[in-house]
Design a protein around this motif. Structure first.
Motif, short mmCIF file in Angstrom:
data_model
loop_
_atom_site.label_atom_id
_atom_site.label_comp_id
_atom_site.label_asym_id
_atom_site.label_seq_id
_atom_site.Cartn_x
_atom_site.Cartn_y
_atom_site.Cartn_z
N GLN A 96 -32.94 56.57 164.12
CA GLN A 96 -31.49 56.76 164.19
C GLN A 96 -30.88 56.62 162.81
OE1 GLN A 96 -29.19 54.77 167.33
NE2 GLN A 96 -27.72 54.13 165.75
N SER A 97 -30.42 57.70 162.25
CA SER A 97 -29.73 57.64 160.97
C SER A 97 -28.26 57.29 161.18
CB SER A 97 -29.85 58.97 160.23
OG SER A 97 -29.22 60.00 160.99
N GLU A 98 -27.68 56.63 160.19
CA GLU A 98 -26.24 56.37 160.21
C GLU A 98 -25.53 57.61 159.68
OE1 GLU A 98 -25.64 51.69 159.56
OE2 GLU A 98 -26.41 52.74 157.82
N LYS A 99 -24.50 58.05 160.35
CA LYS A 99 -23.83 59.29 160.01
C LYS A 99 -22.39 59.01 159.57
CE LYS A 99 -26.72 61.40 163.54
NZ LYS A 99 -27.42 60.11 163.82
N ALA A 100 -21.94 59.77 158.59
CA ALA A 100 -20.60 59.54 158.06
C ALA A 100 -19.94 60.85 157.69
CB ALA A 100 -20.66 58.62 156.84
N ARG A 101 -18.64 60.89 157.89
CA ARG A 101 -17.84 62.06 157.53
C ARG A 101 -16.58 61.57 156.82
NH1 ARG A 101 -17.46 64.06 162.29
NH2 ARG A 101 -15.59 62.86 162.85
N SER A 102 -16.17 62.28 155.80
CA SER A 102 -14.97 61.88 155.06
C SER A 102 -14.05 63.07 154.85
CB SER A 102 -15.35 61.28 153.71
OG SER A 102 -15.89 62.26 152.84
N PHE A 103 -12.74 62.77 154.82
CA PHE A 103 -11.71 63.73 154.47
C PHE A 103 -10.89 63.12 153.34
CE2 PHE A 103 -12.58 64.26 158.99
CZ PHE A 103 -12.80 65.63 159.10
N GLU A 104 -10.61 63.92 152.31
CA GLU A 104 -9.81 63.43 151.19
C GLU A 104 -8.78 64.48 150.80
OE1 GLU A 104 -11.77 61.49 148.02
OE2 GLU A 104 -13.46 60.79 149.23
N ILE A 105 -7.65 64.02 150.35
CA ILE A 105 -6.59 64.92 149.87
C ILE A 105 -5.82 64.18 148.78
CG2 ILE A 105 -4.93 64.18 151.63
CD1 ILE A 105 -3.93 67.11 151.65
N GLY A 106 -5.40 64.93 147.77
CA GLY A 106 -4.69 64.26 146.69
C GLY A 106 -4.01 65.23 145.75
N ALA A 107 -3.39 64.67 144.72
CA ALA A 107 -2.69 65.46 143.71
C ALA A 107 -2.83 64.78 142.37
CB ALA A 107 -1.21 65.62 144.08
N SER A 108 -2.74 65.58 141.30
CA SER A 108 -2.86 65.03 139.95
C SER A 108 -1.87 65.72 139.02
CB SER A 108 -4.28 65.20 139.42
OG SER A 108 -4.60 66.58 139.26
N PHE A 109 -1.60 65.04 137.92
CA PHE A 109 -0.74 65.59 136.88
C PHE A 109 -1.31 65.17 135.53
CE2 PHE A 109 2.77 65.19 133.85
CZ PHE A 109 3.33 66.46 133.93
N ASP A 110 -1.41 66.12 134.61
CA ASP A 110 -1.97 65.82 133.29
C ASP A 110 -1.35 66.76 132.27
OD1 ASP A 110 -3.45 65.05 131.13
OD2 ASP A 110 -5.39 65.20 132.11
N ARG A 111 -0.52 66.21 131.39
CA ARG A 111 0.15 67.05 130.40
C ARG A 111 0.65 66.20 129.24
NH1 ARG A 111 5.12 70.42 132.50
NH2 ARG A 111 6.29 68.75 131.45
N GLY A 112 0.78 66.81 128.11
CA GLY A 112 1.29 66.13 126.93
C GLY A 112 2.75 66.44 126.68
N SER A 113 3.36 65.63 125.82
CA SER A 113 4.77 65.78 125.45
C SER A 113 5.66 65.88 126.68
CB SER A 113 4.96 67.01 124.55
OG SER A 113 4.23 66.87 123.34
N VAL A 114 5.51 64.91 127.57
CA VAL A 114 6.27 64.90 128.82
C VAL A 114 7.59 64.16 128.64
CG1 VAL A 114 6.24 64.16 131.23
CG2 VAL A 114 4.14 64.99 130.16
N LEU A 115 7.52 62.94 128.14
CA LEU A 115 8.72 62.12 127.95
C LEU A 115 9.09 61.97 126.49
CD1 LEU A 115 7.86 59.30 130.52
CD2 LEU A 115 9.26 61.34 130.89
N ALA A 116 8.13 62.24 125.60
CA ALA A 116 8.37 62.16 124.16
C ALA A 116 7.35 63.04 123.47
CB ALA A 116 8.28 60.71 123.66
N ASP A 117 7.66 63.48 122.26
CA ASP A 117 6.73 64.31 121.51
C ASP A 117 5.43 63.56 121.26
OD1 ASP A 117 8.54 66.36 121.41
OD2 ASP A 117 9.29 65.85 119.40
#
Length: 665
Positions: free
Chosen positions: A475-496
């Motif tokens: 008997q193997s142990e079985k697993a399932r996963s669901f993931e959801i997300g968001a990202s942000f990556d940028r320069g000079s956003v709030l200051a040069d």
């Protein structure tokens, strides 16, 4: 307990700091792209997997006493009793180490591709006996998605560490380089010396040798009580060679060998505690040896061929000898049943060969990055008086394809694994499993925004520790996963010249056909369901100010054979970790870190909230007689807080001053 600011206050200060940091800028100047990511750690916003990399600079900055201490800053990763070599464990997303075993086989640890530190031994830690000075990078993948190239049954997560090469010390220049590091910690008189000798006779051949000796006396918590019983010593050494050859250096051959020894005398058998109790004391010697040989061929004429063959051998040996008269049960009818446990020798050896090829090609406007491989594993475990021995033979094939079309990347992955497991005193069993998943990520042009998600399924095949239970061996142990997300990556956003990176990931993991856990009344747990949110963020400015934020919030439930559901005891406390610092060019780096654990009441053993402060300072002279030297000062648990992290069985160390000096000659 010492008075501390409330966790709520910390969160308010954290939010205010992130918002107000731009006001700290007093100067603005043009910077090239090399300077953009100047926080302690880069956030991996370019991938859909929950992945974090601890690089060489952070390894040195943290002045860690164990490799486990390097990864507990990653959201979702919790270190259990991590300040001593024996009795520690790593928990990722509620799986891994617990108060009974150092591992539950759902967190994988690999060094240079070798599988290490993952045996279920009663009341003994994770067996990750290796020194942080040996490594240049540690990569952590949380959850199932992204692990199919590296193994099966990886439900909690995967830790992959790579040792240093000569070129990391010489910079590719021919000749000899010597790097010496000395470190001292006040709590428990911690002392460490690391000596690295690198020889680069030619630009395409290098040899490295490292010897580290680490020792500590008895450490104390914030109230002055000891948290370990005996002084410990941890000598480690590593040797390696890297040779590249061919008309375009398309061939590479890399060999490594590491050896770590840990010895404790008249120490509690129960490595999670500080007293012998019913088990009594033992003399325990642990040896961990790892050897790897890696060959790569990256064709200079075609992108279809980039072959890697990695052969590894891991040998872990734990010898325990009972100290006569140390158990109150000695001489009673109970002790003859207990002695085989405390007087047992364990040894497990794992040989693994992984061969894979990477192909880069396009089908019209669609780009492909395909990795296809085959893996063979032969694991042998010594038959001990307290644990069954035998062999676990596996053969696996896997395929992963990163499919990119414009801003969209979809990555299907599949792994098929067969197993033959058994022992001379037991039956042999054949099992197999088909696993896989898909991740997707879409980046919205130049905006810096991206969304991602994944679904994955894996199986944890039977283990040798269950050979005494035939029902579990099919008997193997079985697993399932669901993931959801968001990202942000940028320069000079709030200051040069600034750089803002943020990644938020929500996940749900379901595990069924469970064979690893029981309730307090020894009723088997059949199903586990976990949900959580992880946050990673960094913000750096052109004038050197930076902020790092890591957080994890998790809930979990377990269902036993009777159908009763209760909170999952493997869940760590919700945690927020904030770092604020400033770099002064390449010379100075000053930072303050606050770690807030919220109160954990969803447990049979609740813990109160805690707020711990750490301070770090680095000085690297850029000229003069001290040029090339590095000075680091750290203060951990600045206010000497007396607390026990949730899941830990021992209190955390009290205030500790750490000083290290390093120089390369």
């Amino acid at each position: 307990m010492n008075a501390q600011p409330s966790v709520r206050a910390l969160l308010l200060v954290s939010a205010a700091t992130i918002v107000s940091t731009p006001a700290l800028a007093q100067e603005s100047f043009e910077l090239d792209t090399v300077y953009l990511a100047e926080s302690k750690r880069d956030v991996q916003t370019d991938t859909a997997t929950a992945e974090t990399t601890v690089d060489q600079e952070e390894i040195e900055d943290r002045q860690a006493d164990s490799i486990a201490e390097l990864v507990d800053t990653v959201p979702g990763v919790t270190l259990i009793n991590g300040n001593t070599a024996q009795g520690s464990g790593i928990n990722i997303r509620g799986f891994g180490a617990n108060g009974t075993y150092g591992t539950d086989q759902k967190v994988a640890i690999q060094t240079n591709g070798a599988s290490v530190g993952s045996e279920e031994l009663y009341r003994i830690g994770t067996q990750l006996y290796t020194d942080p000075e040996l490594y240049k990078e540690v990569n952590v993948i949380r959850g199932i998605a992204g692990t199919f190239e590296f193994g099966s049954g990886i439900i909690g997560g995967l830790i992959r560490a790579e040792t240093k090469d000569a070129i990391d010390i010489t910079g590719g220049e021919t000749g000899f380089k010597l790097r010496q590091t000395l470190q001292y910690g006040t709590n428990g008189s911690q002392l460490a010396s690391s000596t690295i000798l690198a020889w680069q006779p030619t630009q395409n051949f290098g040899v490295i040798g490292n010897y580290t000796y680490r020792m500590q006396d008895v450490m104390v918590d914030g109230a002055g009580n000891p948290i370990n019983v005996q002084p410990t010593a941890l000598p480690s050494y590593n040797v390696g060679a890297l040779y590249t050859f061919g008309s375009s250096n398309e061939h590479a051959l890399r060999a490594t060998y590491s050896d770590t020894t840990s010895a404790e005398y008249d120490t509690p058998y129960d490595s999670f505690g500080t007293t012998g109790g019913s088990f009594g004391n033992v003399d325990r010697m642990v040896k961990s040896r790892t050897a790897t040989l890696r060959y790569t061929f990256d064709s200079a004429t075609t992108d279809w061929v980039n072959v890697t063959a990695n052969l590894s051998y891991a040998d872990q040996q734990i010898d325990s000898t009972y100290v006569s008269g140390s158990s109150p049960l000695e001489g009673t009818p109970t002790f003859p049943f207990l002695q085989p446990l405390v007087d047992a020798d364990h040894r497990y050896q794992t040989t693994k060969l992984t061969v894979k090829n990477q192909s880069l090609f396009a089908t019209g406007p669609v780009q492909h990055d395909v990795r296809v491989g085959v893996e063979g594993i032969y694991k042998e475990r010594l038959d001990a008086s307290s644990a069954p021995g035998g062999t676990d033979q596996r053969l696996a094939v896997f395929a992963v394809d990163d499919i990119t079309w414009g801003g969209l990347t979809v990555t299907p992955a599949v792994r098929y694994e067969t197993q033959r497991i058994g022992g001379p005193a037991y039956a042999y069993y054949n099992n197999d499993a088909l696993m896989g998943g898909v991740t997707g990520r879409y980046e919205f042009g130049e905006s810096g925004f991206a969304v991602f998600g994944s679904v994955a399924y894996t199986e944890n095949l039977p283990i040798m520790d269950d050979l005494t239970n035939p029902v579990y061996m099919t008997q193997s142990e079985k697993a399932r996963s669901f993931e959801i997300g968001a990202s942000f990556d940028r320069g000079s956003v709030l200051a040069d010249g600034d750089q803002l990176s943020l990644k938020v990931n929500a996940y749900q993991t379901n595990v069924w056909d469970v064979t690893s856990y029981t309730t307090a009344t020894m009723t088997p747990i059949t199903d586990v369901m976990l949900r959580g949110v992880e946050v990673e963020g960094s913000y750096s400015m052109a004038n050197g100010y930076y902020t790092d934020l890591n957080a994890n919030f998790q809930r979990g439930w377990g269902t036993d054979a009777s159908g009763a559901t209760a909170a999952w005891e493997g869940i760590p406390a919700d945690q927020v970790r904030l770092t604020v610092g400033k770099r002064f060019g390449e010379e100075y780096d000053l930072s303050w870190e606050a770690v807030a654990d919220l109160a954990m009441n969803r447990s049979a053993t609740p813990t109160t909230e805690s707020l711990v402060h750490n301070i770090r300072a680095t000085y690297r002279p850029q000229d003069g007689a001290l040029q090339g030297a590095e000075f680091r000062l750290g203060v951990e648990n600045v206010f000497d807080l007396d607390y026990t992290p949730h899941l830990a069985t021992r209190a955390a160390p009290g205030r500790t001053f750490k000083l290290s000096v390093a120089a390369t000659f």
